[in-house]
Scaffold this motif. Structure first.
Motif, PDB file in Angstrom:
ATOM      1  N   ARG A   1      35.418  42.500  45.132  1.00 32.25           N
ATOM      2  CA  ARG A   1      34.575  43.693  44.991  1.00 32.25           C
ATOM      3  C   ARG A   1      34.066  43.703  43.560  1.00 32.25           C
TER       4      ARG A   1
ATOM      5  N   THR B   1      37.297  43.100  41.262  1.00 35.65           N
ATOM      6  CA  THR B   1      38.683  43.008  41.707  1.00 35.65           C
ATOM      7  C   THR B   1      38.776  42.016  42.855  1.00 35.65           C
TER       8      THR B   1
ATOM      9  N   LEU C   1      40.203  41.288  46.126  1.00 35.93           N
ATOM     10  CA  LEU C   1      40.741  42.229  47.108  1.00 35.93           C
ATOM     11  C   LEU C   1      42.124  41.842  47.611  1.00 35.93           C
TER      12      LEU C   1
ATOM     13  N   SER D   1      44.451  42.308  44.278  1.00 36.20           N
ATOM     14  CA  SER D   1      44.156  43.421  43.366  1.00 36.20           C
ATOM     15  C   SER D   1      44.047  42.976  41.906  1.00 36.20           C
TER      16      SER D   1
END
Length: 134
Positions: free
Chosen positions: A65, A92, A94, A97
């Motif tokens: 993202r 980020t 996904l 994280s």
């Protein structure tokens, strides 16, 4: 008539916003996105709206993202169809994280208000690390 710069600004905004349909609409029917430098598993080129839509949709819903693009510089060239863009993408991964940072230089050719070629010269190392789950 829309300038090359405005089209490039729109595609960058759509990429950051994960707006696949906006990107597809900005592509010429036979336009392509190309990655000359890429890690294994990333295609060298995707061509045509259907292939671009399929690839970007899969990438948008399961990998990285993008939160923002920093230090964006758009270089207009002597050829009014061509613009060169430099920026750093921050986002980020996904799956983990983990933060993601990617340096990009991209070369766009816009004809008739549509992108006919988009060469994305990414730094492949951060992407390879993210793909490896680091």
């Amino acid at each position: 008539m829309t300038t090359t710069r405005k089209i490039v600004e729109r595609v960058l905004r759509a990429g950051r916003d994960t707006d696949v349909e906006a990107i597809v609409e900005l592509m010429a029917p036979d336009g392509y996105i190309e990655w000359p430098y890429r890690p294994p598993g990333v295609p060298a080129r995707i061509t045509g709206r259907a292939e671009i839509r399929a690839f970007l949709t899969e990438a948008a819903h399961g990998f990285i993202r993008f939160d923002e693009y920093r230090d964006v510089v758009i270089h207009e060239t002597a050829d009014p169809e061509v613009a060169i863009v430099e920026y750093t993408a921050h986002g980020t991964v996904l799956r983990t994280s983990a933060p993601f940072e990617q340096t990009v230089i991209a070369v766009f050719r816009v004809r008739g208000g549509l992108i006919v070629s988009y060469r994305d010269y990414i730094n492949p190392l951060p992407l390879a690390e993210a793909l490896a789950g680091r």
